[in-house]
Write a protein that holds these residues in place. Sequence first.
Motif: not given
Length: 348
Positions: A210-219, A221-236, A334-335
Amino acid sequence: MISAVAGDALDTLWWGVRHFGLLFLGCLVAGVATFPLIVTRGGPAYEASALVVAHPLDMAIAEVPGFARAQFDDGAVAGAIAAQFHNVGAPDEIVPDRVWLTVEPDSIVLRVSGQASSGPVAADLANAAAATLVAELNRAATGGDSFQLQSPALPSATEVRSPVGTAVAVGLGAGAGIALGLALIAVLLLVRRPVLDAADATEITGLPVLGTITLSQLRSGRHPAPPAEIPGMVAVCRRLLTTGPRVVVLTSAGRADARRRQVLVALAALLGQARKPDLTLVEDPGPSAVLDPAVSSTSIVLVPIGVSERALRSAATATTIRSGSRQLLMMRTELVGRQRLRRGRGRR
């Protein structure tokens, strides 16, 4: 064709180095730390020599080297050293590892040398070997040949410098550590058989991607990136809206529960913005769940880059949907800094 295969192998090996970084680093450190010790045999070595002279001499001078070596190597010298000293190794290793004989051509002087971790012990080894050699030579000599100790070895022995310098030893150790690390990683990759791209995933499962998405490494004290800023998520999401399923079931290959929930939340947020109230998202209902075959549905298997081939096959065949479509969603991590750098370059 050969270059393509070699390129794939190098890409896989590079992924293995990054994934098994601690193992690779451990091999590198071990090589750097241990190789210089092996070269120097665990510490400095000292060498001392005693001189034995043949006088008077009836045999031809050219016969002296062979005659002396025969007596030195017949086992009497090694046996005497083994009896007088401790921790000098096995008798068959004492000559020439700890004591040895040097005879110059056309010379009546024999040099008996000893090596140890201290100067006095090296001198004692050389003197003991020289005394035994003199006794053996005089016992085997015929006619007027006579051998005697000319000068004993002194405790102020000379430190033996390793032929390999410290910098060279460290470099060789680093090379050995790298080679060991790459070999171990290659074995792990052969066992794991990681899936590194969409083409491999499709070839293994027969399912489209279906596609490829890129998530930042979860650490912490850090919040995940907003959905629209996740590379590939909008295209999916756009592709899902185009196909129009009413039920989307999200499963995952390998241990990716936290990532699967993050992807599910992002899909729900973006699809909710598209105002699709009739679209239902379901997270891994399990093999016992039964979905209405009359409702259009699709099953998405989240595939982390690097998941084992075995785990991917298991996840692809264990999906709960039999009547709807099945697709793969590739996921890399990715970092945070790398993602920001990529987005910054994209704005230029």
